[in-house]
Structure formats: C-alpha cells, structure tokens
Scaffold this motif. Structure first.
Motif, PDB file in Angstrom:
ATOM      1  N   ILE A  92       0.838  -1.208   0.000  1.00  0.00           N
ATOM      2  CA  ILE A  92       0.000   0.000   0.000  1.00  0.00           C
ATOM      3  C   ILE A  92       0.873   1.258   0.000  1.00  0.00           C
ATOM      4  CG2 ILE A  92      -1.677   1.322   1.337  1.00  0.00           C
ATOM      5  CD1 ILE A  92      -2.794  -1.350   2.333  1.00  0.00           C
ATOM      6  N   LEU A  93       1.887   1.283   0.858  1.00  0.00           N
ATOM      7  CA  LEU A  93       2.764   2.453   0.939  1.00  0.00           C
ATOM      8  C   LEU A  93       3.512   2.667  -0.377  1.00  0.00           C
ATOM      9  CD1 LEU A  93       3.983   4.676   2.731  1.00  0.00           C
ATOM     10  CD2 LEU A  93       5.716   3.034   3.461  1.00  0.00           C
ATOM     11  N   LEU A  94       4.024   1.589  -0.962  1.00  0.00           N
ATOM     12  CA  LEU A  94       4.745   1.688  -2.228  1.00  0.00           C
ATOM     13  C   LEU A  94       3.826   2.188  -3.338  1.00  0.00           C
ATOM     14  CD1 LEU A  94       7.505   0.969  -3.632  1.00  0.00           C
ATOM     15  CD2 LEU A  94       6.484  -1.250  -4.167  1.00  0.00           C
ATOM     16  N   THR A  95       2.623   1.650  -3.384  1.00  0.00           N
ATOM     17  CA  THR A  95       1.680   2.027  -4.439  1.00  0.00           C
ATOM     18  C   THR A  95       1.272   3.484  -4.324  1.00  0.00           C
ATOM     19  OG1 THR A  95       0.834  -0.248  -4.513  1.00  0.00           O
ATOM     20  CG2 THR A  95      -0.541   1.470  -5.494  1.00  0.00           C
ATOM     21  N   THR A  97       2.753   6.012  -2.783  1.00  0.00           N
ATOM     22  CA  THR A  97       3.870   6.938  -3.015  1.00  0.00           C
ATOM     23  C   THR A  97       4.209   7.041  -4.498  1.00  0.00           C
ATOM     24  OG1 THR A  97       4.792   6.397  -0.844  1.00  0.00           O
ATOM     25  CG2 THR A  97       6.250   7.470  -2.418  1.00  0.00           C
ATOM     26  N   VAL A  98       4.363   5.901  -5.147  1.00  0.00           N
ATOM     27  CA  VAL A  98       4.767   5.903  -6.556  1.00  0.00           C
ATOM     28  C   VAL A  98       3.695   6.550  -7.430  1.00  0.00           C
ATOM     29  CG1 VAL A  98       5.276   4.424  -8.536  1.00  0.00           C
ATOM     30  CG2 VAL A  98       6.297   3.929  -6.311  1.00  0.00           C
ATOM     31  N   VAL A  99       2.445   6.206  -7.192  1.00  0.00           N
ATOM     32  CA  VAL A  99       1.370   6.735  -8.041  1.00  0.00           C
ATOM     33  C   VAL A  99       1.232   8.244  -7.867  1.00  0.00           C
ATOM     34  CG1 VAL A  99      -1.126   6.724  -8.402  1.00  0.00           C
ATOM     35  CG2 VAL A  99       0.096   4.569  -8.180  1.00  0.00           C
ATOM     36  N   LEU A 100       1.231   8.729  -6.634  1.00  0.00           N
ATOM     37  CA  LEU A 100       1.042  10.167  -6.412  1.00  0.00           C
ATOM     38  C   LEU A 100       2.218  10.991  -6.939  1.00  0.00           C
ATOM     39  CD1 LEU A 100      -0.605  10.316  -2.865  1.00  0.00           C
ATOM     40  CD2 LEU A 100      -1.690  10.448  -5.118  1.00  0.00           C
ATOM     41  N   VAL A 101       3.455  10.537  -6.672  1.00  0.00           N
ATOM     42  CA  VAL A 101       4.625  11.297  -7.128  1.00  0.00           C
ATOM     43  C   VAL A 101       4.717  11.276  -8.651  1.00  0.00           C
ATOM     44  CG1 VAL A 101       7.144  11.423  -7.072  1.00  0.00           C
ATOM     45  CG2 VAL A 101       5.881  10.919  -4.981  1.00  0.00           C
ATOM     46  N   SER A 102       4.515  10.108  -9.257  1.00  0.00           N
ATOM     47  CA  SER A 102       4.593  10.030 -10.722  1.00  0.00           C
ATOM     48  C   SER A 102       3.457  10.808 -11.373  1.00  0.00           C
ATOM     49  CB  SER A 102       4.562   8.571 -11.169  1.00  0.00           C
ATOM     50  OG  SER A 102       3.368   7.934 -10.763  1.00  0.00           O
TER      51      SER A 102
END
Length: 314
Positions: A92-95, A97-102
């Motif tokens: 959940i944390l990885l998803t 972070t990656v989705v919002l920043v990208s």
C-alpha cells in the motif's frame, strides 16, 4: 419481403425454425474472434481456477502426497501472519507513493509539453523512453548505474561537488524503500504524462480564450478550467498505475531482493511458493492480489467508459 415465423418454419428442412438472418450475421461476425477467446480462457482463466482450488488446500510441495482440504484457513493465515500483513502495508505504501509522485511529475511534464517550443518532439520522445524499458532492465540500471556506492552516478556527482571527502552513502542499504520507489517513479512518470497530455490537448480552446479575454490569469485558468477537465484523466492514471504497482515484482526483486523491509505482497508470494514451498498459502495470497486488481480494474474501466461517452457527446 420479410418472412414470418411460419414461413421460416415451412421453408426450413424438416419443418424446423430457421435462424433469423440478423442472428446468422452476428455469429458470422463473432466467429473469427472465437479462437482468440478460447486461447485467452485457456491461458488466463484456467490457471486462475486451478490457483483458486489449490488455495483451499494445505499443500506443501515437499510433501506432495500429504495434502488436506483446509477451507478458508489459508486466507486467515494470509491476513493474520505478521510477515504477510507487513507486506500488505508495504504494498500500500509503495503504491500510494509511486502513483502520487509520478502523477504530479507527469502533470508538470504534460503542462510543459502542451506548450509549443523548438525541439518539443525530441523532448517528448526522450521523456517517453523510460516507460519503454523492460522493468528488470530499468531496475538494474538504477541499482548498478545510479545507486552503486563505488561507481554509481549519484555518488560520483556528490564526489564532484564536495570533493574526495564528500559522503558516499549506500543508497540501497540506507534508504531501501525509497530506492525502489525512485526506480518505479522514473519508469511510470512518462505513462502519467501521456495520459494527462492527451487530456490537456482535448480541452476546448475557445473556452480558454474566452476566459483570458475576461481577464483570467494562467493560475485561474489552470484551477477553474484545466483541473476540472483533467479529473477523469487523473482518475484513470491513478487506477491504471495502482493496478501495476500493486502487482510489481521486478523492482523489489532486482534492487533489494525483498530485504530491508521492502518485501511487498507479490514478492512475499514468491518467497512463500518457491522458498517455503507452501502452495496453498501462496495461492491464497495470489487470489487476494487478483481480487484487489480486479476491483481496481473495474473502476478503471468505468472511468474509460465515461471518457469515451464524454468525447462522443461533444
């Protein structure tokens, strides 16, 4: 002349009702797609059904003959095991972070490419390139070319700026989850950029010109016209990106091998299946991932359908 049902019965051999022409035409149109449909069912659905069946058994690959029906106990173990629960939180944390920043970086790049400037086509091609790389190759690039503490580019830049006495951090050991996230953000920002650029180029130019004539600033145009227009495209980027990142295995396996607290759910399934040989437990965890992906995909398809309806209504 249109034949009635009685005429079709009389005309058919043996008095049987002949199929209407429209139905025959519909089946003739669908017939070429049947081999592809059958192939897709065999390749995707049958393995999933087998995985679903195995998930209800207590089955260790080291003892193939000693398997017992376990019901939903494997699912209970997945949700109660501390390591698996931690992997769910890491996923959940990885998803997120990656989705919002990208998505944020993709929006900035899309706004840049929406303007006309010399060399825009070349810049667009270079920005798309990371998304075209094989995921394992991208992860290897970040691990050895950028993050390596001895000859990596990042430490080389620090050495050039601060001299030989500059700190030379071991990026992967000191910030492992951030290292994985940086690799995924770099690869998925172009995807978000393409979606949002398509949304920017579908705006009503007359509406923007009218707003500027009324004295609206660039920020007001962005907040009151551009962002509401991009809402569906932002939702689509979030959903499609989440579907991929939830299932990501390559970056975690290549950069950290699941160590240092970076093991997400797909990597934990790999460990459970190939190292612990627990077929039933790994299958149950895999089914949970598939169900989560299906839920996200359902929302994504609804967003895509709404986008098509909006384009057709214009």
């Amino acid at each position: 002349m249109t034949l009635t049902k009685t005429d079709r019965v009389a005309a058919a051999p043996g008095g049987a009702a002949a199929p209407p022409p429209n139905r025959i035409r519909a089946w003739a149109t669908r017939a070429p797609l049947l081999p592809a449909l059958i192939f897709m069912i065999v390749v995707t659905q049958l393995p999933f059904v087998a995985t679903l069946v195995i998930s209800f058994f207590d089955w260790n690959a080291l003892y193939p003959d000693d398997r017992q029906f376990a019901g939903f106990s494997n699912y209970g173990d997945v949700l109660s095991d501390p390591a698996l629960r931690k992997s769910i939180w890491t996923t959940i944390l990885l998803t997120v972070t990656v989705v919002l920043v990208s998505l944020l970086l993709g929006l900035l790049l899309a706004l840049l490419l929406d303007r006309r400037f010399r060399g825009r086509a070349a810049v667009r091609t270079m920005l798309i390139a990371p998304f075209l790389l094989v995921p394992v190759a991208a992860a290897l690039l970040w691990k050895h070319v950028l993050f390596n503490p001895e000859y990596g580019l990042f430490n080389g830049i620090l050495n050039a700026i601060g001299g030989e006495g500059a700190a030379q951090p071991d990026w992967i050991s000191e910030m492992p989850l951030m290292a994985v996230e940086a690799s995924l953000v770099w690869q998925w920002t172009p995807f978000m950029m393409l979606i949002l650029l398509a949304g920017l180029q579908s705006r009503d130019s007359q509406l923007i010109e009218a707003a500027r004539m009324d004295g609206a600033s660039d920020w007001q145009v962005f907040v009151h016209i551009t962002l509401p227009h991009l809402r569906r495209y932002l939702e689509l980027g979030v959903l499609l990106g989440s579907i991929y990142i939830v299932q990501n295995f390559d970056a975690v396996f290549t950069i950290t091998s699941g160590g240092l607290g970076t093991a997400n759910l797909p990597y934990t399934i790999y460990q459970t299946f190939y190292q612990a040989h627990e077929n039933g437990l790994a299958s149950a965890a895999g089914v949970i991932v598939v169900i989560g992906s299906i839920i996200l995909a359902t929302f994504a398809l609804r967003v895509v359908s709404s986008l098509f309806r909006e384009e057709v209504s214009r």
